[in-house]
Design an enzyme around this catalytic site. Structure first.
Site, PDB file in Angstrom:
ATOM      1  N   GLY A  47       1.959   5.758   4.330  1.00  0.00           N
ATOM      2  CA  GLY A  47       1.035   6.441   5.225  1.00  0.00           C
ATOM      3  C   GLY A  47      -0.331   5.808   5.338  1.00  0.00           C
ATOM      4  O   GLY A  47      -1.206   6.325   6.029  1.00  0.00           O
ATOM      5  N   GLY A  49       0.823  -1.201   0.000  1.00  0.00           N
ATOM      6  CA  GLY A  49       0.000   0.000   0.000  1.00  0.00           C
ATOM      7  C   GLY A  49       0.854   1.245   0.000  1.00  0.00           C
ATOM      8  O   GLY A  49       2.040   1.200   0.310  1.00  0.00           O
ATOM      9  N   GLU A 107      -2.330  31.810 -11.608  1.00  0.00           N
ATOM     10  CA  GLU A 107      -3.261  31.020 -10.792  1.00  0.00           C
ATOM     11  C   GLU A 107      -4.697  31.159 -11.294  1.00  0.00           C
ATOM     12  O   GLU A 107      -5.448  30.184 -11.308  1.00  0.00           O
ATOM     13  CB  GLU A 107      -3.167  31.430  -9.317  1.00  0.00           C
ATOM     14  CG  GLU A 107      -1.803  31.197  -8.677  1.00  0.00           C
ATOM     15  CD  GLU A 107      -1.286  29.776  -8.834  1.00  0.00           C
ATOM     16  OE1 GLU A 107      -2.117  28.845  -8.935  1.00  0.00           O
ATOM     17  OE2 GLU A 107      -0.051  29.593  -8.889  1.00  0.00           O
ATOM     18  N   ASP A 166       4.001  22.379 -13.071  1.00  0.00           N
ATOM     19  CA  ASP A 166       2.826  22.122 -13.906  1.00  0.00           C
ATOM     20  C   ASP A 166       3.199  21.208 -15.060  1.00  0.00           C
ATOM     21  O   ASP A 166       2.488  20.259 -15.377  1.00  0.00           O
ATOM     22  CB  ASP A 166       2.289  23.433 -14.497  1.00  0.00           C
ATOM     23  CG  ASP A 166       1.758  24.370 -13.427  1.00  0.00           C
ATOM     24  OD1 ASP A 166       1.435  23.874 -12.332  1.00  0.00           O
ATOM     25  OD2 ASP A 166       1.671  25.583 -13.691  1.00  0.00           O
ATOM     26  N   THR A 221       2.633  -0.144   8.790  1.00  0.00           N
ATOM     27  CA  THR A 221       3.407  -0.360  10.009  1.00  0.00           C
ATOM     28  C   THR A 221       2.483  -0.439  11.217  1.00  0.00           C
ATOM     29  O   THR A 221       2.624  -1.310  12.074  1.00  0.00           O
ATOM     30  CB  THR A 221       4.414   0.793  10.197  1.00  0.00           C
ATOM     31  OG1 THR A 221       5.144   0.952   8.991  1.00  0.00           O
ATOM     32  CG2 THR A 221       5.350   0.523  11.331  1.00  0.00           C
TER      33      THR A 221
HETATM   34  P1  ADP Z   1       2.874   3.148   6.472  1.00  0.00           P
HETATM   35  O1  ADP Z   1       3.684   2.173   7.236  1.00  0.00           O
HETATM   36  O2  ADP Z   1       1.824   2.496   5.611  1.00  0.00           O
HETATM   37  O3  ADP Z   1       3.665   4.138   5.702  1.00  0.00           O
HETATM   38  P2  ADP Z   1       2.201   4.017   9.073  1.00  0.00           P
HETATM   39  O4  ADP Z   1       1.654   2.792   9.669  1.00  0.00           O
HETATM   40  O5  ADP Z   1       3.596   4.347   9.403  1.00  0.00           O
HETATM   41  O6  ADP Z   1       2.031   4.001   7.504  1.00  0.00           O
HETATM   42  O7  ADP Z   1       1.236   5.214   9.443  1.00  0.00           O
HETATM   43  C1  ADP Z   1       1.730   6.392  10.016  1.00  0.00           C
HETATM   44  C2  ADP Z   1       0.749   6.936  11.014  1.00  0.00           C
HETATM   45  O8  ADP Z   1      -0.476   7.311  10.385  1.00  0.00           O
HETATM   46  C3  ADP Z   1       0.332   5.935  12.049  1.00  0.00           C
HETATM   47  O9  ADP Z   1       1.227   5.933  13.110  1.00  0.00           O
HETATM   48  C4  ADP Z   1      -1.033   6.421  12.471  1.00  0.00           C
HETATM   49  O10 ADP Z   1      -0.917   7.442  13.424  1.00  0.00           O
HETATM   50  C5  ADP Z   1      -1.571   7.019  11.209  1.00  0.00           C
HETATM   51  N1  ADP Z   1      -2.441   6.064  10.507  1.00  0.00           N
HETATM   52  C6  ADP Z   1      -2.226   5.535   9.279  1.00  0.00           C
HETATM   53  N2  ADP Z   1      -3.228   4.715   8.936  1.00  0.00           N
HETATM   54  C7  ADP Z   1      -4.098   4.708   9.953  1.00  0.00           C
HETATM   55  C8  ADP Z   1      -5.338   4.042  10.195  1.00  0.00           C
HETATM   56  N3  ADP Z   1      -5.874   3.216   9.291  1.00  0.00           N
HETATM   57  N4  ADP Z   1      -5.968   4.266  11.362  1.00  0.00           N
HETATM   58  C9  ADP Z   1      -5.440   5.105  12.271  1.00  0.00           C
HETATM   59  N5  ADP Z   1      -4.286   5.747  12.110  1.00  0.00           N
HETATM   60  C10 ADP Z   1      -3.606   5.577  10.973  1.00  0.00           C
HETATM   61 ZN    ZN Z   2       0.944  26.636 -12.107  1.00  0.00          ZN
HETATM   62 MG    MG Z   3       5.701   2.273   7.436  1.00  0.00          MG
END
Ligand code: ADP
Ligand code: ZN
Ligand code: MG
Length: 646
Positions: free
Chosen positions: A247, A244, A467, A542, A251
């Site tokens: 963020g 995925g 813009e 752009d 993890t």
């Molecule tokens: P990835 O490992 O996919 O890059 P992380 O697990 O490190 O993402 O996510 C970073 C932070 O974002 C987490 O510590 C949490 O605070 C927030 N977060 C991401 N996804 C969720 C989720 N589904 N529910 C709640 N918090 C989330």
């Molecule tokens: Zn522009």
């Molecule tokens: Mg991660």
């Protein structure tokens, strides 16, 4: 795929500062306490307490000795008391005599002091008949000393204690230094300190990705009771790949899985295994798996597996090639080696599942893939709720509205958004977070922080046209995402921003929409050329976006008749390696050129035809710097389209 975010001089989030690679390759969570870790780690305070205790005991003993010590008197004085029949008891060892008087008498030579207990020395040349005289005086001659001497043991203890203390202190210092140097031997990097006390995350902390949670529940179930599976002879899950975008909570999900099953969690980033020295990574992997087996059932989490798990011959490898391969092979060997009965489950995360070496995905390895998507609107609301659990929200905050205006944002983005809002509220001295704070934070997150930069008037005007060009075309193009915000406040590297986001989550894009995006993105450059007759460097990002979209349309999405429904451009690597001919690549380039040329011509035509509206937006922009959605549509005199029914 183009992200449905901004057209215009897109603010680029600056890359995070390079993290210092930690000297130790993995972190643990929820490990059972190692035996005897308490006893061999005395603390500073322990030594201080021991030292103070010793000093106090020593002082008390000394004072006591002083107070209870008998008066040392001359032998002549003693004789006087004997003669005066004032001696009650005596004890003698050799020529030393201790004794007690019947009643206290003044200390000779010192006024105001008297004594009862005494010691004295009998000179060897004395020839008196002391015993008779004492007996005459009614004194008792004792067999035991009057003053109890301290035992040998006690004396020993008192004199040796400081040395023991000192030695203990040195040993402790030595140990500490050693552990701080971290062993330092290659290949046997020591473990990170175990943070047993951290509060573990569970599925309560993960929101909006229920379908994924559901899939991973089986693993939780297995880890909670491996015996159940063993009895049925079921092959336990060994490896699960979480794929995925960054963020999306991969993890977090891995940690929550371990937390939910209440098993130890070992986590490391794949790149952390790799050093420039060949062989280190493999030995670290071996060690990690050995540790995990010791405390099984357990979870090993390997983040960014693609850094070492890229298909061989793929582009860009991390670290030396041999080292990468050896580390990967070691992981595969370890996974093949354990039967699954031991209860070690390996989770790995990647945002590039497509580039992984197929060897990783074979049965018995990472044979399960769980795709973690960015959350939909409902999911975003759930995530916002999770992250506002500890944030006091003012009455009237509407998380649902926030969720609906944040399409494309990941869990990490939303967590960051809530945090920004809380920071903002704190800075303003509020005691709760308001909807206004949340919206301001959203603006900051989406557009970047405003810079206080005084722009020359000519520059401001050109930025306003640029813009306004984006915004007007965004409003004119049928099916384009509504324009949410236009601003000529400099942010980051951008001089201005136009933000368009869809009303609802978009999952796919049709060719018309994409052409609209290209026209909109070229609107800034087109406006500058229409009005000022020049092209500036302000359109750099752009053009990057335009090129990216157009190339994907032609080379990946089959949207050009001339190239046809072919996948010509791989997501990565050289298409020639995949057997794509030069002539086909040339055709792609020409098609990309044709599309962008057409779009640019259309952008200029539209702006020319709608010049009064363009000027109107510019006037508003110069006056107010930032325009919200209703203000933009009002300035252009264009009715806001109703969101299409879903
Ligand atoms: P990835 O490992 O996919 O890059 P992380 O697990 O490190 O993402 O996510 C970073 C932070 O974002 C987490 O510590 C949490 O605070 C927030 N977060 C991401 N996804 C969720 C989720 N589904 N529910 C709640 N918090 C989330
Ligand atoms: Zn522009
Ligand atoms: Mg991660």
């Amino acid at each position: 795929m183009p992200d449905p975010s901004t057209t215009g001089s897109d603010p680029r989030p600056s890359p995070p500062p390079p993290e210092a690679t930690p000297p130790k390759p993995w972190r643990t969570e929820g490990l059972p306490p190692p035996p005897s870790s308490k006893t061999n780690k005395p603390r500073w305070s322990l030594f201080a307490m021991a030292a103070i205790g010793y000093a106090v005991v020593f002082a008390i003993l000394t004072v006591q000795d002083r107070l209870s010590a008998p008066e040392v008197v001359p032998y002549t004085e003693f004789r006087q008391q004997v003669v005066g029949r004032n001696v009650a008891e005596v004890f003698s060892r050799g020529d030393s005599i201790q004794g007690v008087l019947k009643k206290a008498v003044p200390v000779p030579g010192e006024t105001g002091q008297s004594y009862e207990r005494f010691t004295t020395e009998r000179p060897t040349f004395a020839s008196d008949d002391l015993l008779t005289e004492l007996a005459d005086g009614g004194a008792q001659v004792r067999a035991t000393p009057l003053v109890q001497e301290r035992g040998i043991l006690a004396n020993l203890l008192i004199s040796v204690a400081p040395f023991l203390l000192l030695i203990g202190f040195y040993v402790w210092m030595f140990r500490r230094q050693q552990s701080m140097m971290g062993g330092g031997i290659l290949g046997s990097a020591p473990r990170k300190p175990v943070d047993r006390d951290t509060i573990r995350v569970t599925f309560d902390d993960v929101a909006g990705i229920d379908e994924v949670e559901h899939e991973i529940n089986e693993i939780v179930d297995f880890l909670k009771d491996p015996g159940k599976y063993r009895r049925l002879g079921a092959r336990a899950p060994k490896g699960v790949l979480l794929a995925g975008a960054p963020g999306t909570g991969k993890t977090l999900l891995a940690r929550a899985t371990a937390g939910e099953a209440n098993v130890p969690f070992f986590s490391a980033s794949a790149s952390e295994f790799i050093e420039m020295i060949v062989g280190v990574g493999a030995s670290r992997v071996r060690e990690l798996f050995a540790e995990a087996r010791k405390v099984a059932p357990a979870i090993i989490f390997i983040d960014e597996i693609d850094t070492i798990g890229r298909a061989r011959g793929g582009a860009r490898a991390f670290g030396g090639h041999d080292e990468r391969e050896q580390t990967l092979n070691q992981i595969l060997t370890e996974m093949d080696g354990f039967s699954g009965q031991e209860g070690v489950v390996v989770l790995a995360a990647t945002n590039r599942a497509d580039v992984l070496d197929p060897a990783l995905l074979r049965p018995g390895r990472f044979d399960r893939q769980i795709v973690v998507h960015a959350p939909d609107q409902k999911g975003r609301l759930a995530i916002l709720k999770v992250h506002t659990r500890k944030v006091p929200l003012a009455a009237g905050t509407d998380l649902a509205q926030l969720a609906s205006s944040t399409p494309g944002m990941t869990g990490a983005d939303l967590a960051n958004l809530v945090n920004e809002a809380a920071l903002l509220a704190a800075r303003l001295g509020q005691d709760s977070v308001t909807q206004r704070n949340l919206l301001d934070a959203l603006e900051k997150v989406q557009l970047g922080t405003a810079r206080s930069l005084v722009m020359p008037e000519a520059e401001r005007k050109r930025t306003a046209y640029h813009e306004a060009g984006h915004a007007l075309l965004g409003m004119l193009m049928p099916g384009a995402d509504p324009v949410r915000k236009v601003s000529i406040v400099p942010r980051g590297r951008a001089l201005g921003v136009t933000l368009s986001t869809p009303d609802t989550d978009r999952y796919g894009y049709d060719a018309n929409y994409l052409r609209g995006r290209i026209v909109g993105a070229l609107g800034g450059m087109a406006a500058e050329q229409e009005v000022f007759g020049v092209i500036t460097s302000g359109a750099e990002s752009d053009l990057e976006q335009v090129t990216r979209v157009a190339r994907a349309m032609v080379g990946r999405w089959g949207m050009s008749n001339r190239v046809g429904p072919l996948s010509v451009l791989p997501t990565e690597g050289d298409p020639r390696m995949a057997g794509i001919s030069e002539s086909l690549l040339t055709a792609v380039d020409e098609e990309v050129r044709r599309i962008t040329d057409e779009c640019y011509a259309e952008a200029r035509r539209l702006l020319r035809e709608h010049r009064p509206q363009l000027d109107a937006i510019v006037r508003e922009l110069l006056a107010r710097e930032s325009l919200d959605e209703p203000e933009i549509y009002a300035a252009a005199g264009i009715p806001r389209r109703e969101p299409a029914p879903v």
